[in-house]
Write an enzyme that holds these catalytic residues in place. Structure first.
Site, short mmCIF file in Angstrom:
data_model
loop_
_atom_site.label_atom_id
_atom_site.label_comp_id
_atom_site.label_asym_id
_atom_site.label_seq_id
_atom_site.Cartn_x
_atom_site.Cartn_y
_atom_site.Cartn_z
CG HIS A 122 -0.42 -0.09 2.53
ND1 HIS A 122 0.39 0.91 3.04
CD2 HIS A 122 -0.52 -1.02 3.51
CE1 HIS A 122 0.74 0.60 4.27
NE2 HIS A 122 0.22 -0.58 4.58
CG HIS B 67 4.22 -1.51 2.08
ND1 HIS B 67 2.95 -1.94 1.90
CD2 HIS B 67 4.60 -1.95 3.31
CE1 HIS B 67 2.55 -2.63 2.97
NE2 HIS B 67 3.55 -2.65 3.83
CB CYS C 93 2.04 -8.43 18.80
SG CYS C 93 1.13 -7.76 17.39
CB CYS D 166 4.82 -6.58 16.06
SG CYS D 166 3.78 -5.12 16.19
CB CYS E 199 0.09 -4.93 19.93
SG CYS E 199 0.94 -4.20 18.53
CG HIS F 285 -0.66 -5.04 14.58
ND1 HIS F 285 0.67 -5.03 14.91
CD2 HIS F 285 -0.72 -5.08 13.23
CE1 HIS F 285 1.40 -5.10 13.80
NE2 HIS F 285 0.58 -5.13 12.77
CE LYS G 286 1.53 1.66 10.39
NZ LYS G 286 1.89 0.28 10.58
CE LYS H 280 -6.37 -7.29 3.12
NZ LYS H 280 -5.88 -8.57 2.62
N1 MSP Z 1 9.09 -7.25 7.45
C1 MSP Z 1 9.25 -6.20 8.35
C2 MSP Z 1 10.50 -5.40 8.04
C3 MSP Z 1 11.77 -6.17 8.09
S1 MSP Z 1 13.13 -5.19 7.67
C4 MSP Z 1 14.43 -6.16 7.99
C5 MSP Z 1 8.05 -5.26 8.28
N2 MSP Z 1 7.35 -5.31 7.16
S2 MSP Z 1 6.04 -4.41 6.85
O1 MSP Z 1 5.50 -4.92 5.62
O2 MSP Z 1 5.18 -4.37 7.96
O3 MSP Z 1 6.58 -3.00 6.53
C6 MSP Z 1 6.76 -2.02 7.51
C7 MSP Z 1 7.30 -0.79 6.84
O4 MSP Z 1 6.42 -0.39 5.76
C8 MSP Z 1 7.36 0.45 7.71
O5 MSP Z 1 8.51 0.48 8.53
C9 MSP Z 1 7.36 1.51 6.65
O6 MSP Z 1 8.58 1.55 6.02
C10 MSP Z 1 6.32 1.00 5.69
N3 MSP Z 1 4.97 1.37 6.11
C11 MSP Z 1 3.93 0.51 6.32
N4 MSP Z 1 2.83 1.24 6.65
C12 MSP Z 1 3.13 2.55 6.65
C13 MSP Z 1 2.39 3.73 6.84
N5 MSP Z 1 1.10 3.75 7.10
N6 MSP Z 1 3.07 4.89 6.71
C14 MSP Z 1 4.39 4.96 6.40
N7 MSP Z 1 5.10 3.84 6.21
C15 MSP Z 1 4.52 2.63 6.37
O7 MSP Z 1 7.81 -4.54 9.23
#
Ligand code: MSP
Length: 528
Positions: A18, A21, A126, A129, A143, A146, A295, A298
């Site tokens: 989304h 990312h 969690c 996380c 948490c 979440h 935030k 889904k």
């Molecule tokens: N898989 C772990 C990361 C491992 S790194 C060695 C993870 N994945 S995640 O899919 O949950 O991605 C988290 C990251 O996605 C956040 O740290 C950020 O970079 C990005 N974001 C996910 N949601 C976000 C927002 N709503 N806003 C900004 N960034 C966000 O955690």
């Protein structure tokens, strides 16, 4: 110059990517392009985090075998980045054989030094996380990310002696103010290390409960805990800690959002200490994109699809908006309306209009070629001094990941250029037949527009390349802009060659209108 190695997170592939990312990956791409433009050899990487409970649960929900599920989901992430003009040098999948080898070698090394032991632990876990929470970290028993009650898990597992490195890590953060940025996250990291003794990190899961993971090299009944595995993807991308590329690029920098501060600020540096490897040089932490004040998630149903949104007003406008709208470190609200307002004000009005007016005048008054300037007056000297300041500010702020402020500094120049057009009124100079003054004014404008376009390359690679082509100085399509192209640009003027062919007109950012009845954004007529 030291090479630049930046990592974006490797994302969980339990759901489609989304806007959150997309943001991190676009920022990583912009930072990397910027580093190149300042003369550094630079690359960034990202990837797919494929192990762990939550992936297995998502695969089960989708009714597909986990391997097939992760293949498909990883491919969706990987395919998105080029669509957003983000160019990771590597895409690491944690289920790949290369990664497995890096993780197993790392585990074996730490096991041999005595930093891994077998024990029993019960705690609140969690799954969202994929980590244990201490009572202190929970908010009203749930948490904080979440908003779900963690599950109590009690198991025999392997543990990493993280607590052993607590004081050393604390000292490192205190001694190196730039290690974690912005400051508020450095303070948060220090708070995690304050007071109580850090729990040791549980780094395994019994295969009897979860077998989708990397088997421990010293116990085939266990797989590696997903975070311990995931962080090492930053090494896999470089061929592992023994490789020549690793020696060349490490220590690198990491870019994450605040949700994964603890694994990056605490787990990872202590892992590196245990392995006797240099710590990363910097952790850049940003806030959340909120959608309807929450935030994106889904379950709330407020997820913004990146590609559709990027296409509504064009990819470059989308990238510009993301970097301009969010103050790095703080949360920002996403709405289509905010995107349209920003697009119209900054891109259609300020920047697009400038290009359209100046190129139209250059076609009319200078036969569509860059004119040779005459002598500067006080007005040009003032304008150049303002330009020098805003370009230097842009470079300093961008390098410090203050992207929004950097763009604001650059827009001081864009707005000053529009005012200069009005104040110097080239059309009256033309009517009066003052060609020398006309040439000076148009040259000054074109040269400053070239500088603006060059500085915008990391943010809007497509439109900036188009702007440079319109100004007669196209970027080499294959090679891209030359390394170090920004160096000296804040100080030196007169780099645009006289005689270069100009585009007869420009319509970079047609004004957008919000069609409220349909709730969609559409492109309207071009700016006059
Ligand atoms: N898989 C772990 C990361 C491992 S790194 C060695 C993870 N994945 S995640 O899919 O949950 O991605 C988290 C990251 O996605 C956040 O740290 C950020 O970079 C990005 N974001 C996910 N949601 C976000 C927002 N709503 N806003 C900004 N960034 C966000 O955690």
């Amino acid at each position: 110059m030291t090479p630049y190695y930046l990592t974006a997170p490797i994302y969980y592939v339990n759901a489609a990517p989304h806007l959150g990312h997309a943001y991190t990956t676009i920022v990583a791409d912009a930072m990397t392009r910027f580093a190149r433009l300042t003369g550094r050899e630079a690359m960034f990487i990202t990837g797919a985090d494929e192990h762990g409970d939550k992936i297995v649960q998502a695969a089960a929900r989708s009714g597909r075998p986990v391997r097939k599920f992760t293949d498909e989901m990883s491919a969706a992430f990987r395919a998105l980045w080029p669509e957003l003009d983000a160019e990771p040098a590597r895409f690491v999948r944690t289920s790949s054989p290369e990664h497995r080898e890096v993780v197993r070698a790392f585990l074996q090394k730490i096991y041999e030094t005595g930093d891994i032991y077998f024990g029993e632990y019960g705690g609140c876990y969690c799954y969202g996380c994929e980590r244990f929470y201490t009572e202190k970290e929970l908010e009203d028993g749930v948490c904080p990310q979440h908003r779900v009650k963690p599950e109590y898990i009690n198991e025999k597992n392997y543990f990493f002696r993280m607590s052993r490195y607590q004081d050393r890590l604390k000292q490192h953060i205190l001694d190196n103010p730039g290690f974690i940025r912005p400051e508020r996250y450095r303070s948060e990291a220090l708070a995690l290390l304050e007071g109580d003794i850090l729990d040791d990190l549980c780094i395994s899961r019994p295969k009897a409960r979860l077998d989708w993971g990397i088997e421990l090299p010293f116990d085939p009944d266990y797989v590696c805990y997903v975070w311990f595995d995931a962080l090492l993807a930053y090494f896999t991308a470089l061929g592992g800690p023994e490789s020549a590329e690793f020696k060349h690029f490490w220590p690198g920098e990491h870019l994450v959002a605040k949700d994964i501060l603890k694994p990056h600020a605490v787990f990872w540096p202590t892992m590196l200490m245990a392995a006797g490897l240099p710590l990363y040089s910097r952790l850049h932490v940003h806030g959340y994109w909120l959608s309807r004040a929450a935030k994106m998630s889904k379950s709330i149903g407020n997820v913004v699809p990146p590609l559709e949104t990027a296409r509504s007003l064009g990819l470059d406008a989308f990238r510009y908006f993301l970097l301009r709208e969010m103050r790095f470190g703080s949360d920002a609200d996403f709405s289509e309306e905010a995107l349209t307002v920003r697009y119209n004000a900054d891109l259609a009005n300020d920047l697009g209009n400038l290009f359209s007016r100046v190129l139209t005048m250059a076609a009319r008054y200078c036969s569509g070629k860059v004119p040779a300037p005459g002598a500067d007056t006080e007005t040009e000297r003032d304008l150049k001094s303002l330009a020098s300041d805003s370009l230097a500010d842009f470079q300093r702020l961008f390098a410090g990941s203050s992207f929004s402020d950097a763009l604001e500094a650059l827009w001081n120049l864009v707005r000053a250029l529009n005012k200069y057009v009005d104040a110097s009124a080239p059309w009256t100079l033309a009517a009066a037949g003052d060609q020398e003054r006309l040439d000076t004014v148009l040259y000054t404008l074109l040269e400053c527009m070239r500088k603006t376009a060059l500085h915008l390359l990391p943010v809007m690679p497509g439109k900036s390349a188009l702007m440079l082509a319109q100004l007669g100085v196209p970027v080499d399509e294959k090679e891209g802009p030359p390394s170090g192209a920004l160096n000296g640009e804040a100080e030196n003027f007169g780099l645009l060659p006289a005689g270069a062919p100009l585009a007869p007109a420009s319509n970079l950012f047609p004004r957008a209108e919000t069609d409220k009845s349909k709730g969609r954004i559409g492109k309207g007529r071009a700016t006059p």
